[in-house]
Enzyme design. Structure first.
Site, PDB file in Angstrom:
ATOM      1  N   GLU B  41       0.636   6.661   9.989  1.00 60.74           N
ATOM      2  CA  GLU B  41       0.509   5.640   8.947  1.00 60.74           C
ATOM      3  C   GLU B  41       1.872   4.989   8.800  1.00 60.74           C
ATOM      4  O   GLU B  41       2.815   5.596   8.278  1.00 60.74           O
ATOM      5  CB  GLU B  41       0.077   6.258   7.609  1.00 60.74           C
ATOM      6  CG  GLU B  41      -0.152   5.196   6.540  1.00 60.74           C
ATOM      7  CD  GLU B  41      -0.240   5.741   5.119  1.00 60.74           C
ATOM      8  OE1 GLU B  41      -0.140   6.970   4.927  1.00 60.74           O
ATOM      9  OE2 GLU B  41      -0.393   4.926   4.204  1.00 60.74           O
ATOM     10  N   ASP B  52       4.118   3.582  -5.051  1.00 61.27           N
ATOM     11  CA  ASP B  52       4.851   4.700  -4.457  1.00 61.27           C
ATOM     12  C   ASP B  52       5.830   5.347  -5.423  1.00 61.27           C
ATOM     13  O   ASP B  52       6.375   4.699  -6.307  1.00 61.27           O
ATOM     14  CB  ASP B  52       5.595   4.223  -3.212  1.00 61.27           C
ATOM     15  CG  ASP B  52       4.654   4.073  -2.017  1.00 61.27           C
ATOM     16  OD1 ASP B  52       3.998   5.068  -1.671  1.00 61.27           O
ATOM     17  OD2 ASP B  52       4.562   2.971  -1.462  1.00 61.27           O
TER      18      ASP B  52
END
Ligand SMILES: Cc1ncc(COP(=O)(O)O)c(C=O)c1O
Lengths: 414, 253
Positions: B41, B52
């Protein structure tokens, strides 16, 4: 009035969050249920007579609405052009227009049975207002504030804490409003049962339309106050634009009055190079960030740029998708005022009219003074004084009287 | 109806292109593959990665602000990795503004040319208008990123929209938090498997230990690791860390 123009007002609350191509709801799936819950509650509340009565009653009894509509005779004379009036939103409780959408949203949060409120703040005005309504209604309050804003708007941090809020300085990124918004969203991901009380006409649906709905009382009051004071509607309405809540509050009611010109003033900062200003409509590019599609200050590769303004409340990378749409349509015109011009406007309004505007609002004044000078005397210019200037004490004092500020600081330390 | 094969258990390793440098991120991708990571990924860094946690945010910031990796740098890096591993499954992750600035159509073409079949764009709900540019392509699919609060109505809609990989957030967390598996996920996974049996389900956010990988593999197909890999790399122990993880995924296949 042409048919297309009469459509603007209707469009904003019936658009499901899209204003032309702008707006939308660009958030991770985890946030969709919370946003949909708020959107559904807002949809019901906006036509619920009991809700609206409580909203209006709280505006009156807690915040002191209606706010004054004040002629500026000495400045009008000095400048020698159009007649100037200001709408004094600084007279609201907590010192700015922000409390109006806070009251609306806190009533909605209560209707949803929420116990915990999250908010972001730039200048601290939205956080201060959020902390006040949370205290008033007994809800837990956490406010995220960029570290740089935390430091330059320290008085507001103190007020928030005095009101029982937890103020979290955000050390990420440029440590301004943008970073506070992201931190607030992250908190909401971790606490999806909380209510995120977002503080401008930005963000994902329903915030742009919802905050405009709550703020539109400003323009409605101006309409009747201007008719009382001058016998007719204004020719120009001028407001500063950070995210766009005070501007949309002032403009909304006039959107379909084609003879009323609407001017948004962005922060020109200290120059036109990237990072020196916060003029997103005039210098930004289209983007999708923080939940909405609009103009953003960014580099050519889609990374968000840093911004600068002497006023923390305008120091933000994006602009309301509603204003982006109205700018493209030519319905709202955009201008800038520099840091210096805003500071000078504070002093001028103070000396000539006995009023001290917030640095954010001072941008609208700076432009309006230039505009009025070039207009005939029968024209009417109304300026939205979105906030009062007390919160800027340490910024304006450093600028105008640095020595007394230093002396006072030394005195306090003794 | 044909018998559907159960997807194999797998590890998906996340990294930020351009962190700590572009070269080193390519090298890290190679180490992942050599260390047994089945799916890469690769994140195209954005200045403000809104979903995030601190570890990935710091990596993105370094890549954007100091390494100054452009979209073209990322495409070149992806190409290098593709040349090196022609058969490797790669998913590309980014935030919508980077893709939008590059041009969504142009981005999709660049991705399909690189043999990339899945895009993870957490702040692009699959039914917002710009997503249509991606969903109408036959060779590339968006990966919905869901959490335990996904409503049944929403899930049904997504399950009938042709997606073949679902990324579940382990809990109400940002990336890199301590791991926990929200109890409602089991029901969500059950529903996905019942409706689209051939679809893979990945779980990520906070996974760091071999035991957690096992827990995830007992519930889903793919364990997704991000922050923990970055931390291992920063500490200079990437290979050891990877070898501690891979037996769990190989052994239980
Ligand atoms: C007094 C005042 N005016 C204006 C603004 C800018 O926000 P908006 O553009 O949403 O009105 C702020 C923001 O903090 C503010 O405090």
């Amino acid at each position: 009035m042409t048919p297309t123009q009469t459509a603007y007002k209707n469009l904003i609350f019936q658009s499901e969050g899209y204003f032309g191509a702008y707006g939308g709801c660009f958030v991770p799936e985890v946030l969709l249920p919370g946003l949909q819950e708020i959107a559904a509650a807002f949809d019901e509340a906006k036509t619920d007579a009991a809700f609206l009565a409580e909203f209006n009653d709280t505006l009156q009894t807690f915040s002191g609405r209606p706010t004054a509509f004040t002629p500026l005779p000495r400045l009008t004379e000095e400048i020698g052009g159009a007649r100037l009036f200001l709408k004094n939103e600084g007279l609201n409780h907590t010192g700015a227009h922000k409390i109006t959408h806070c009251i609306g949203q806190i009533l909605l949060a209560r209707r949803l049975g929420k116990r915990r409120i999250i908010a972001e703040t730039g200048a601290g005005q939205h956080g201060y207002a959020t902390a006040a309504v949370c205290a008033r209604f007994g809800l837990d309050c956490t406010v995220y504030m960029g570290k740089k804003d935390y430091e330059r708007q320290r008085p507001n941090v103190y007020w928030m804490e005095l009101l029982g809020a937890r103020v979290v300085p955000v050390e990420d990124g440029t440590q301004t409003l943008n970073d506070a918004v992201i931190a607030a969203f992250k908190d909401w991901v971790e606490h999806p049962e909380s209510y995120y009380l977002l503080g401008s006409a930005v963000g994902p649906h329903p915030y742009p339309a919802m905050n405009t709905f709550f703020q539109k009382v400003v323009g409605e009051e101006i309409r009747s106050q201007c008719i009382d004071a001058a016998g007719r509607l204004p020719d120009y309405c001028v407001a500063c634009v950070g995210g766009g809540s005070n501007a949309m509050g002032m403009f909304y009611d006039f959107l379909d009055d084609e003879d009323v010109r609407l001017i948004g003033v962005e922060a020109g900062g200290r120059g036109t190079r990237p990072g020196e200003h916060a003029a997103k409509v005039l210098h930004g590019q289209l983007g999708i960030f923080e939940g909405y599609h609009s103009y953003f200050l960014q580099d050519g590769d889609g990374n968000i740029a840093s911004t600068h303004s002497v006023s923390a409340g305008l120091d933000y990378c994006g602009v309301s998708p509603i204003l982006a749409y109205l700018a493209d349509e030519g319905r709202v015109q955009f201008e800038t005022a520099s840091d210096e011009a805003a500071l000078a406007a504070v002093q001028r309004l103070a000396r000539s009219e006995g009023l001290i505007p917030a640095l954010e609002s001072a941008h609208a004044f700076a432009h309006a003074f230039e505009l009025a000078a070039n207009l005939p005397k029968d024209q009417i210019v109304v300026i939205n004084a979105s906030g009062r200037g007390e919160k800027d004490l340490f910024i304006t004092m450093r600028h105008f009287q640095e020595e007394s500020l230093v002396a006072y600081a030394q005195h306090l330390l003794k | 109806m044909t018998q559907v094969k159960q997807p194999a258990l797998a590890l998906m390793g996340h990294l930020v292109l351009g962190y700590p440098t572009l070269e080193e991120s390519i090298r890290t991708a190679e180490k992942y593959v050599e260390g047994g990571v089945e799916i890469l990924e690769l994140q195209i860094p954005f200045s403000h990665p809104t979903a995030d946690g601190p570890v990935i945010t710091a990596a993105c910031r370094e890549a954007v602000e100091h390494q100054r990796v452009s979209m073209n740098d990322c495409l070149e890096a992806l190409n290098t990795i593709r040349q090196r591993f022609p058969e490797q499954e790669i998913m590309v992750m980014s935030y919508v503004n980077r893709v939008y600035a590059f041009g969504i159509q142009r981005f999709v073409e660049a991705m399909t040319n690189l043999g990339i079949r899945h895009l993870i764009i957490p702040d692009l709900p699959v039914d917002e208008t710009p997503a249509a540019v991606i969903t109408r392509h036959a060779n590339i699919k968006l990966v919905p990123v869901l959490a335990a609060n996904v409503t049944d109505a929403r899930l049904d809609k997504l399950l009938n929209a042709g997606f073949d990989f679902f990324y579940l957030m382990s809990d109400f967390k940002i990336t890199g938090s301590t791991f926990s598996l929200h109890p409602r996920l089991q029901q969500v996974i059950g529903r996905i498997k019942q409706t689209v049996p051939e679809a893979r389900v990945g779980i990520g956010f906070g996974i760091s230990t071999p035991e957690q990988v096992q827990t995830v593999h007992a519930a889903a197909d793919v364990a997704i690791i991000g922050s923990a890999l970055i931390r291992a790399q920063e500490a200079g122990g990437l290979e050891t860390y990877l070898s501690s993880l891979t037996p769990a995924s190989v052994g239980s296949a």
